[in-house]
Write a protein that holds these residues in place. Structure first.
Motif, PDB file in Angstrom:
ATOM      1  N   LEU A  81       0.709  -1.521   0.020  1.00  0.00           N
ATOM      2  CA  LEU A  81       0.213  -0.113  -0.339  1.00  0.00           C
ATOM      3  C   LEU A  81       0.558   0.920  -0.174  1.00  0.00           C
ATOM      4  CD1 LEU A  81      -1.500   2.825   2.425  1.00  0.00           C
ATOM      5  CD2 LEU A  81      -3.204   1.397  -0.103  1.00  0.00           C
ATOM      6  N   TYR A  82       1.944   1.339   0.891  1.00  0.00           N
ATOM      7  CA  TYR A  82       2.585   2.383   0.101  1.00  0.00           C
ATOM      8  C   TYR A  82       3.340   2.654  -0.756  1.00  0.00           C
ATOM      9  CZ  TYR A  82       2.818   2.476   5.663  1.00  0.00           C
ATOM     10  OH  TYR A  82       1.863   1.990   7.117  1.00  0.00           O
ATOM     11  N   TYR A 153       5.624  -3.685  -7.706  1.00  0.00           N
ATOM     12  CA  TYR A 153       5.780  -3.267  -6.082  1.00  0.00           C
ATOM     13  C   TYR A 153       7.264  -4.250  -6.178  1.00  0.00           C
ATOM     14  CZ  TYR A 153       5.614  -5.219  -1.640  1.00  0.00           C
ATOM     15  OH  TYR A 153       6.345  -6.032   0.019  1.00  0.00           O
ATOM     16  N   ALA A 154       6.481  -5.397  -6.366  1.00  0.00           N
ATOM     17  CA  ALA A 154       7.776  -6.403  -6.250  1.00  0.00           C
ATOM     18  C   ALA A 154       8.722  -5.893  -7.620  1.00  0.00           C
ATOM     19  CB  ALA A 154       7.683  -7.950  -7.031  1.00  0.00           C
ATOM     20  N   GLU A 155       8.978  -5.830  -8.812  1.00  0.00           N
ATOM     21  CA  GLU A 155       9.281  -4.971  -9.213  1.00  0.00           C
ATOM     22  C   GLU A 155      10.743  -3.576  -8.914  1.00  0.00           C
ATOM     23  OE1 GLU A 155      10.619  -6.578 -11.909  1.00  0.00           O
ATOM     24  OE2 GLU A 155      10.281  -7.885 -11.668  1.00  0.00           O
ATOM     25  N   HIS A 156      10.053  -2.847  -8.368  1.00  0.00           N
ATOM     26  CA  HIS A 156      10.604  -1.425  -7.761  1.00  0.00           C
ATOM     27  C   HIS A 156      11.146  -2.825  -6.204  1.00  0.00           C
ATOM     28  CE1 HIS A 156      10.909   2.701  -6.011  1.00  0.00           C
ATOM     29  NE2 HIS A 156      10.909   1.807  -4.763  1.00  0.00           N
ATOM     30  N   LEU A 157      11.322  -3.301  -5.805  1.00  0.00           N
ATOM     31  CA  LEU A 157      11.872  -3.980  -4.511  1.00  0.00           C
ATOM     32  C   LEU A 157      13.362  -4.551  -5.128  1.00  0.00           C
ATOM     33  CD1 LEU A 157       9.535  -5.618  -1.665  1.00  0.00           C
ATOM     34  CD2 LEU A 157      10.052  -3.100  -2.154  1.00  0.00           C
ATOM     35  N   ASP A 330      14.418   5.750   0.391  1.00  0.00           N
ATOM     36  CA  ASP A 330      14.032   5.599  -0.842  1.00  0.00           C
ATOM     37  C   ASP A 330      13.136   4.134  -1.538  1.00  0.00           C
ATOM     38  OD1 ASP A 330      15.397   3.212  -0.045  1.00  0.00           O
ATOM     39  OD2 ASP A 330      17.112   3.229  -1.848  1.00  0.00           O
ATOM     40  N   PHE A 331      12.573   3.875   0.230  1.00  0.00           N
ATOM     41  CA  PHE A 331      10.983   3.715  -0.155  1.00  0.00           C
ATOM     42  C   PHE A 331      10.386   4.268   0.638  1.00  0.00           C
ATOM     43  CE2 PHE A 331       7.532   0.109   1.082  1.00  0.00           C
ATOM     44  CZ  PHE A 331       7.392  -0.114  -0.662  1.00  0.00           C
ATOM     45  N   TRP A 332      10.267   6.412  -0.170  1.00  0.00           N
ATOM     46  CA  TRP A 332       9.648   7.527   0.551  1.00  0.00           C
ATOM     47  C   TRP A 332       9.533   7.168   2.456  1.00  0.00           C
ATOM     48  CZ3 TRP A 332       7.763   3.638  -3.251  1.00  0.00           C
ATOM     49  CH2 TRP A 332       7.618   4.266  -4.736  1.00  0.00           C
ATOM     50  N   PHE A 333      10.172   6.979   2.862  1.00  0.00           N
ATOM     51  CA  PHE A 333      10.978   7.269   4.109  1.00  0.00           C
ATOM     52  C   PHE A 333       9.310   5.944   5.008  1.00  0.00           C
ATOM     53  CE2 PHE A 333      12.204  11.324   3.073  1.00  0.00           C
ATOM     54  CZ  PHE A 333      13.214  10.813   3.417  1.00  0.00           C
ATOM     55  N   GLY A 337       9.327  -4.952   5.252  1.00  0.00           N
ATOM     56  CA  GLY A 337      10.116  -5.244   6.109  1.00  0.00           C
ATOM     57  C   GLY A 337      10.327  -6.695   4.829  1.00  0.00           C
ATOM     58  N   MET A 338       9.758  -6.442   3.555  1.00  0.00           N
ATOM     59  CA  MET A 338      10.247  -6.965   2.944  1.00  0.00           C
ATOM     60  C   MET A 338      11.007  -6.940   2.020  1.00  0.00           C
ATOM     61  SD  MET A 338       9.077 -10.040   1.152  1.00  0.00           S
ATOM     62  CE  MET A 338       6.755 -10.099   0.599  1.00  0.00           C
ATOM     63  N   LEU A 339      11.855  -5.018   2.110  1.00  0.00           N
ATOM     64  CA  LEU A 339      13.033  -4.850   1.625  1.00  0.00           C
ATOM     65  C   LEU A 339      14.271  -4.966   2.427  1.00  0.00           C
ATOM     66  CD1 LEU A 339      14.527  -3.387  -0.476  1.00  0.00           C
ATOM     67  CD2 LEU A 339      13.344  -1.124   0.264  1.00  0.00           C
ATOM     68  N   ALA A 340      13.945  -4.566   3.736  1.00  0.00           N
ATOM     69  CA  ALA A 340      14.875  -5.522   4.648  1.00  0.00           C
ATOM     70  C   ALA A 340      15.284  -6.935   4.769  1.00  0.00           C
ATOM     71  CB  ALA A 340      14.331  -5.202   5.943  1.00  0.00           C
ATOM     72  N   ALA A 341      14.337  -8.179   4.614  1.00  0.00           N
ATOM     73  CA  ALA A 341      14.274  -9.012   3.704  1.00  0.00           C
ATOM     74  C   ALA A 341      15.520  -8.905   2.593  1.00  0.00           C
ATOM     75  CB  ALA A 341      13.192 -10.306   3.533  1.00  0.00           C
TER      76      ALA A 341
END
Length: 454
Positions: A81-82, A153-157, A330-333, A337-341
């Protein structure tokens, strides 16, 4: 109308459905959200709970009745959603109660570009407007449309963390029947990962265990599966998949503070001298390591709206919380959890050493102190109990006390924080010390006072 004092928290709205949060309240929230934000359109998403679709539908009625459009992203994680809010530059609403039991639901709100909405940044204003009654809009109602944002979302991460060249990893993921079961397959698609899924079936009754990985008992199946499959790492997501806990190759639980330190080091390598935000419950090792790497640690109170606001004010590149919320400039602040993973997988899979170190060795340098983990105590009068603890420790030689967020008491080789939950009638204790014996002594003394043991 629901008792708004019960459901409006410091940084979201949450309550039992329908006794505390019902469709009428959700509709009023949608209307008030448009009034407060001035939005011409709002993007929504929801988790897998049975009550989520009726609530998000009612919210949309409130939004469109005020002349604004609704873009429905459908099933998704909170960080999805973010992403939608950030990429579309629209205010957003995520319907979820995160890790709470099935009878709960709630909504996390953000302004355009995923900017936070908390008690001091619009939530109190929304509550007042709902309470007084949202004025009717005399104009053309808005429309509702659907949009798939999961693939984007997946591609952006994967543009933020490059895993294309890592060695192949075996990864066990426990989704806890929550939204990780929906997002992980799409995010991991095409990566050099052998995925072992646990509880990916979406089920808001949480038939296997609570989707709350901060509680060690909810990680036991993941720990066993990591050992059974000889996996390199285990990941556990909460119900709305915005938090991620890590288990190493031995099946041992990794402190979120160690993950905060690891990601901070990676971000500081890209942004030398940058600021990193940590909340007051993270390990003392975190600010130590940030300084050692040439960065500037910034301490703040617990809660996503507070972390995001501090990051925006300081321009921090990253922020971490003890509860496994991790935030990225770089994820709009926002937290992901997925990006950290993905950062942890990249660090584990892209080591210059040969042979590569297992995760337990990779993280050893970031884990310097003995910690209690978060310990909850149900207390009738939270203020009185915390006051007794303060009286017992204040004035001791070498002891400092601050009340930035709850009660934090510290000395040269130990500290603890005692704070009330924002969502439940609990006091939460976190203690840390230079060794296990000192930590246990501090922990037990505080718990004896809180729980009124002789």
């Amino acid at each position: 109308m629901a008792d708004l004092a019960k459901i409006f928290k410091a940084y979201d709205i949450r309550g039992i459905v329908p006794a505390e949060l019902d469709a009428d309240t959700a509709e009023a929230l949608g209307a008030a959200f448009v009034r407060v934000t001035g939005a011409s359109a709002v993007v929504t998403a929801h988790d897998m709970r049975e009550t989520s679709v009726p609530l998000v539908t009612a919210f949309a009625r409130g939004v469109t009745a005020q002349g604004a459009d609704v873009i429905e992203a459908g099933l998704g994680s909170t960080d999805m959603l973010y992403y939608a809010s950030g990429s579309l530059d629209l205010p957003g609403a995520m319907f979820t109660a995160s890790h709470n039991p099935a009878k709960y639901n709630g909504v996390k709100l953000c302004r355009a570009a995923a900017r936070p909405v908390g008690s001091a940044s619009g939530l109190a204003e929304i509550r007042d407007l709902v309470e007084s009654g949202v004025p009717a809009y005399d104009g053309t109602p808005g429309t509702v449309s659907r949009r798939d944002v999961l693939s984007g979302y997946a591609e952006h991460l994967k543009t933020l963390v490059d895993l294309s060249g890592i060695r192949r990893l075996k990864v066990v993921v426990d989704a806890g029947n929550g939204m990780g079961g929906h997002t992980v397959p799409t995010v991991f698609e095409g990566l050099p990962i052998d995925l072992v899924p646990l509880y990916f079936e979406l089920d808001g009754t949480f038939p296997n265990h609570e989707a709350n990985p901060i509680e060690p008992e909810n990680l036991r199946d993941l720990q066993a599966a990591v050992r059974e499959h000889g996996a390199d790492i285990g990941l556990a997501f909460d119900g709305d998949a915005d938090r991620c806990f890590v288990v190493d190759e031995r099946g041992e639980i990794v402190s979120p503070s160690a993950i905060t330190a690891l990601v901070a080091v990676r971000e500081l390598a890209k942004h030398p001298g940058a600021s990193i935000v940590h909340n007051l419950i993270t390990s003392r090792a975190v600010p130590e390591i940030i300084r050692e790497q040439g960065g500037t640690p910034v301490r703040t109170r617990v809660g996503h709206s507070f972390i995001k606001q501090t990051m925006a004010e300081t321009g921090a590149v990253f922020g971490g919380e003890h509860s496994a919320h991790f935030y990225f400039r770089d994820f709009w602040f926002a937290d992901s959890g997925m990006l950290a993973a993905l950062h942890v997988l990249a660090a584990l899979g892209d080591q210059p050493d040969s042979p590569a170190r297992p995760l337990s060795e990779l993280l050893r340098e970031y884990d310097r102190y003995a910690a209690s983990g978060e310990i909850n105590s149900e207390v009738a009068d939270q203020t009185a109990a915390a006051g007794k603890v303060r009286a017992a420790f204040a004035g001791r030689p070498g002891v400092t006390v601050d009340e930035l967020d709850g009660l934090t008491v510290g000395a040269e080789d130990w500290w603890f924080n005692l704070r009330p939950s924002n969502t439940e009638p609990l006091l939460r204790l976190n203690a840390e010390a230079a060794n296990d014996e000192t930590m246990a002594a501090v922990r037990d003394e505080v718990l004896a006072i809180v729980r009124e043991r002789k």
